[in-house]
Structure formats: C-alpha cells, structure tokens
Design a protein around this motif. Structure first.
Motif, PDB file in Angstrom:
ATOM      1  N   ILE A  76       0.711  -1.187   0.177  1.00  0.00           N
ATOM      2  CA  ILE A  76      -0.044   0.020  -0.139  1.00  0.00           C
ATOM      3  C   ILE A  76       0.965   1.294   0.075  1.00  0.00           C
ATOM      4  O   ILE A  76       0.582   2.161  -0.786  1.00  0.00           O
ATOM      5  N   VAL A  77       1.924   1.193   0.815  1.00  0.00           N
ATOM      6  CA  VAL A  77       2.753   2.462   0.924  1.00  0.00           C
ATOM      7  C   VAL A  77       3.451   2.740  -0.408  1.00  0.00           C
ATOM      8  O   VAL A  77       3.436   3.817  -0.995  1.00  0.00           O
ATOM      9  N   ALA A  78       4.074   1.487  -1.074  1.00  0.00           N
ATOM     10  CA  ALA A  78       4.688   1.141  -2.473  1.00  0.00           C
ATOM     11  C   ALA A  78       3.910   1.961  -3.308  1.00  0.00           C
ATOM     12  O   ALA A  78       4.298   2.822  -4.044  1.00  0.00           O
ATOM     13  N   ALA A  79       2.511   1.789  -3.270  1.00  0.00           N
ATOM     14  CA  ALA A  79       1.663   2.460  -4.277  1.00  0.00           C
ATOM     15  C   ALA A  79       1.100   3.926  -4.130  1.00  0.00           C
ATOM     16  O   ALA A  79       0.214   4.070  -4.697  1.00  0.00           O
ATOM     17  N   GLY A  80       1.750   4.646  -3.084  1.00  0.00           N
ATOM     18  CA  GLY A  80       1.145   5.688  -2.778  1.00  0.00           C
ATOM     19  C   GLY A  80       0.470   6.164  -1.622  1.00  0.00           C
ATOM     20  O   GLY A  80      -0.176   6.877  -1.256  1.00  0.00           O
ATOM     21  N   GLY A  81      -0.107   4.838  -1.077  1.00  0.00           N
ATOM     22  CA  GLY A  81      -1.050   5.128   0.210  1.00  0.00           C
ATOM     23  C   GLY A  81      -0.020   5.394   1.458  1.00  0.00           C
ATOM     24  O   GLY A  81       1.205   5.537   1.425  1.00  0.00           O
ATOM     25  N   GLU A  82      -0.842   5.195   2.575  1.00  0.00           N
ATOM     26  CA  GLU A  82       0.000   5.592   3.816  1.00  0.00           C
ATOM     27  C   GLU A  82      -0.201   4.542   4.796  1.00  0.00           C
ATOM     28  O   GLU A  82      -1.652   3.618   4.792  1.00  0.00           O
ATOM     29  N   LEU A  83       0.521   4.241   5.893  1.00  0.00           N
ATOM     30  CA  LEU A  83       0.348   3.481   6.799  1.00  0.00           C
ATOM     31  C   LEU A  83       0.073   4.265   8.224  1.00  0.00           C
ATOM     32  O   LEU A  83       1.027   5.203   8.588  1.00  0.00           O
ATOM     33  N   VAL A  84      -1.058   4.329   9.040  1.00  0.00           N
ATOM     34  CA  VAL A  84      -1.579   5.047   9.837  1.00  0.00           C
ATOM     35  C   VAL A  84      -0.902   4.358  10.963  1.00  0.00           C
ATOM     36  O   VAL A  84      -0.638   5.024  12.095  1.00  0.00           O
ATOM     37  N   ARG A  85      -1.126   2.905  11.193  1.00  0.00           N
ATOM     38  CA  ARG A  85      -0.775   2.336  12.404  1.00  0.00           C
ATOM     39  C   ARG A  85      -0.024   1.143  12.042  1.00  0.00           C
ATOM     40  O   ARG A  85      -0.513   0.210  11.157  1.00  0.00           O
ATOM     41  N   GLU A  86       1.316   1.141  12.557  1.00  0.00           N
ATOM     42  CA  GLU A  86       2.203  -0.223  11.989  1.00  0.00           C
ATOM     43  C   GLU A  86       1.757  -1.450  12.443  1.00  0.00           C
ATOM     44  O   GLU A  86       1.144  -1.387  13.523  1.00  0.00           O
ATOM     45  N   PRO A  87       1.661  -2.217  11.732  1.00  0.00           N
ATOM     46  CA  PRO A  87       1.499  -3.795  12.287  1.00  0.00           C
ATOM     47  C   PRO A  87       1.912  -4.235  13.506  1.00  0.00           C
ATOM     48  O   PRO A  87       3.148  -4.178  13.269  1.00  0.00           O
ATOM     49  N   GLN A  88       1.238  -4.667  14.456  1.00  0.00           N
ATOM     50  CA  GLN A  88       2.154  -5.100  15.819  1.00  0.00           C
ATOM     51  C   GLN A  88       1.646  -6.456  16.148  1.00  0.00           C
ATOM     52  O   GLN A  88       0.522  -6.720  15.990  1.00  0.00           O
ATOM     53  N   PRO A  89       2.775  -7.247  16.563  1.00  0.00           N
ATOM     54  CA  PRO A  89       2.459  -8.619  16.966  1.00  0.00           C
ATOM     55  C   PRO A  89       1.602  -8.743  18.209  1.00  0.00           C
ATOM     56  O   PRO A  89       1.633  -7.695  18.875  1.00  0.00           O
ATOM     57  N   GLU A  90       0.914  -9.639  18.347  1.00  0.00           N
ATOM     58  CA  GLU A  90      -0.066  -9.825  19.604  1.00  0.00           C
ATOM     59  C   GLU A  90      -0.039 -11.345  20.078  1.00  0.00           C
ATOM     60  O   GLU A  90      -0.124 -12.185  19.386  1.00  0.00           O
ATOM     61  N   ASP A  91       0.285 -11.464  21.417  1.00  0.00           N
ATOM     62  CA  ASP A  91       0.022 -12.565  21.890  1.00  0.00           C
ATOM     63  C   ASP A  91       1.120 -13.697  21.305  1.00  0.00           C
ATOM     64  O   ASP A  91       0.643 -14.787  20.784  1.00  0.00           O
ATOM     65  N   ASP A  92       2.287 -13.270  20.913  1.00  0.00           N
ATOM     66  CA  ASP A  92       3.416 -14.095  20.209  1.00  0.00           C
ATOM     67  C   ASP A  92       2.731 -14.770  18.943  1.00  0.00           C
ATOM     68  O   ASP A  92       3.204 -15.734  18.410  1.00  0.00           O
ATOM     69  N   GLU A  93       1.852 -13.777  18.095  1.00  0.00           N
ATOM     70  CA  GLU A  93       1.490 -14.124  16.852  1.00  0.00           C
ATOM     71  C   GLU A  93       1.668 -13.018  15.959  1.00  0.00           C
ATOM     72  O   GLU A  93       2.000 -11.951  16.525  1.00  0.00           O
ATOM     73  N   PRO A  94       1.814 -13.391  14.794  1.00  0.00           N
ATOM     74  CA  PRO A  94       2.455 -12.471  13.553  1.00  0.00           C
ATOM     75  C   PRO A  94       1.226 -11.217  13.667  1.00  0.00           C
ATOM     76  O   PRO A  94       0.114 -11.635  14.249  1.00  0.00           O
ATOM     77  N   PRO A  95       1.541 -10.034  13.246  1.00  0.00           N
ATOM     78  CA  PRO A  95       0.391  -9.227  13.350  1.00  0.00           C
ATOM     79  C   PRO A  95      -0.605  -9.428  12.485  1.00  0.00           C
ATOM     80  O   PRO A  95      -0.729 -10.104  11.525  1.00  0.00           O
ATOM     81  N   HIS A  96      -2.067  -9.014  12.937  1.00  0.00           N
ATOM     82  CA  HIS A  96      -3.218  -9.295  12.338  1.00  0.00           C
ATOM     83  C   HIS A  96      -4.094  -7.968  11.569  1.00  0.00           C
ATOM     84  O   HIS A  96      -5.027  -8.241  11.218  1.00  0.00           O
ATOM     85  N   LEU A  97      -3.507  -6.740  12.249  1.00  0.00           N
ATOM     86  CA  LEU A  97      -3.996  -5.715  11.791  1.00  0.00           C
ATOM     87  C   LEU A  97      -2.956  -4.464  11.172  1.00  0.00           C
ATOM     88  O   LEU A  97      -2.006  -4.354  11.980  1.00  0.00           O
ATOM     89  N   ALA A  98      -3.585  -3.861  10.215  1.00  0.00           N
ATOM     90  CA  ALA A  98      -2.735  -2.843   9.613  1.00  0.00           C
ATOM     91  C   ALA A  98      -3.742  -1.717   9.470  1.00  0.00           C
ATOM     92  O   ALA A  98      -4.718  -1.943   8.590  1.00  0.00           O
ATOM     93  N   MET A  99      -3.644  -0.538   9.842  1.00  0.00           N
ATOM     94  CA  MET A  99      -4.685   0.589   9.624  1.00  0.00           C
ATOM     95  C   MET A  99      -3.712   1.535   8.377  1.00  0.00           C
ATOM     96  O   MET A  99      -2.648   2.224   8.640  1.00  0.00           O
ATOM     97  N   CYS A 100      -4.566   1.687   7.205  1.00  0.00           N
ATOM     98  CA  CYS A 100      -3.850   2.212   6.109  1.00  0.00           C
ATOM     99  C   CYS A 100      -4.815   3.366   5.457  1.00  0.00           C
ATOM    100  O   CYS A 100      -5.943   3.484   5.743  1.00  0.00           O
ATOM    101  N   VAL A 101      -4.182   4.064   4.522  1.00  0.00           N
ATOM    102  CA  VAL A 101      -5.075   5.019   3.870  1.00  0.00           C
ATOM    103  C   VAL A 101      -4.531   4.926   2.367  1.00  0.00           C
ATOM    104  O   VAL A 101      -3.551   4.760   1.932  1.00  0.00           O
ATOM    105  N   ASP A 102      -5.706   5.016   1.533  1.00  0.00           N
ATOM    106  CA  ASP A 102      -5.631   4.844   0.069  1.00  0.00           C
ATOM    107  C   ASP A 102      -5.058   6.095  -0.374  1.00  0.00           C
ATOM    108  O   ASP A 102      -4.847   6.957   0.306  1.00  0.00           O
ATOM    109  N   THR A 103      -4.893   6.258  -1.891  1.00  0.00           N
ATOM    110  CA  THR A 103      -4.293   7.486  -2.516  1.00  0.00           C
ATOM    111  C   THR A 103      -4.978   8.537  -2.456  1.00  0.00           C
ATOM    112  O   THR A 103      -5.033   9.685  -2.621  1.00  0.00           O
ATOM    113  N   GLU A 104      -6.479   8.481  -1.899  1.00  0.00           N
ATOM    114  CA  GLU A 104      -7.487   9.503  -1.986  1.00  0.00           C
ATOM    115  C   GLU A 104      -7.853  10.054  -0.655  1.00  0.00           C
ATOM    116  O   GLU A 104      -8.824  10.728  -0.277  1.00  0.00           O
TER     117      GLU A 104
END
Length: 114
Positions: A76-104
């Motif tokens: 998403i970032v490479a395509a011109g979008g933004e990352l609002v919240r970095e994906p964070q691991p939870e309970d020793d699991e890989p990240p399950h959520l990323a908050m993003c913004v599209d190009t608009e």
C-alpha cells in the motif's frame, strides 16, 4: 424486497488514480467505469468509486483480509498510500491488523485471519 447486489461507495479526488490503486494493489477487477463512477470487484465485494471527492482523510470501515498484513501494508505504501498504524504482533502471533489510507485519503484496514 429483492436486493440485487451490495456495493460500498467511497469518494476520490482522482478516480483514475483510485481505480489503479484498488486494481493493482488489491487485485480488483473493473466492472464498469464512466466519468462519474468506477465499480471494482475485490474478492466478491464491490466498491463504487465516485469522482469529485476532496481527498480529505475519511474513515470507510473497509477491511481487506490478506495472508500477511506486514507485506500488504508495504504494498500500500509503495503504491502511494499511507500506513497510519504499524502492524504489531499480539500474544506471540504475527500482526493481524494494519491501519492504512489509500491514495485518496480513504482509511482502510488490512486484517489477517486469526
């Protein structure tokens, strides 16, 4: 009442740019496009993109389930979008959520099946 289909409408300052984002990054398919609206199908869901938006930050409620939210957020970032919240691991699991913004300016979420 017979519902024929459901689509979620978002606004875009630049409809062509938004259509490229949703087709190239999220693998959508354009169902129809004219100067006023572009309908894109992604994983069975339909997004209607209306031109004439102001490009301001807007919460949409749209969530896209992907296998890897870290890799998806990077795309998403490479395509011109933004990352609002970095994906964070939870309970020793890989990240399950990323908050993003599209190009608009439309806020979207990437989620991973848990």
């Amino acid at each position: 009442m017979i519902v024929e289909r459901v689509k979620y409408i978002i606004w875009a300052a630049d409809m062509d740019r938004a259509a490229r984002f949703y087709t190239h990054v999220l693998g959508g398919t354009v169902l129809r496009q004219n100067p006023h609206i572009c309908e894109i199908q992604i994983a069975g869901g339909i997004i209607g993109i209306h031109g004439g938006g102001e490009g301001t930050r807007t919460w949409t409620g749209l969530s896209f389930q992907v296998p890897d939210v870290v890799a998806g957020a990077a795309e998403i970032v490479a395509a011109g979008g933004e990352l609002v919240r970095e994906p964070q691991p939870e309970d020793d699991e890989p990240p399950h959520l990323a908050m993003c913004v599209d190009t608009e300016g439309n806020e979207i979420m990437l989620t991973r099946k848990r």
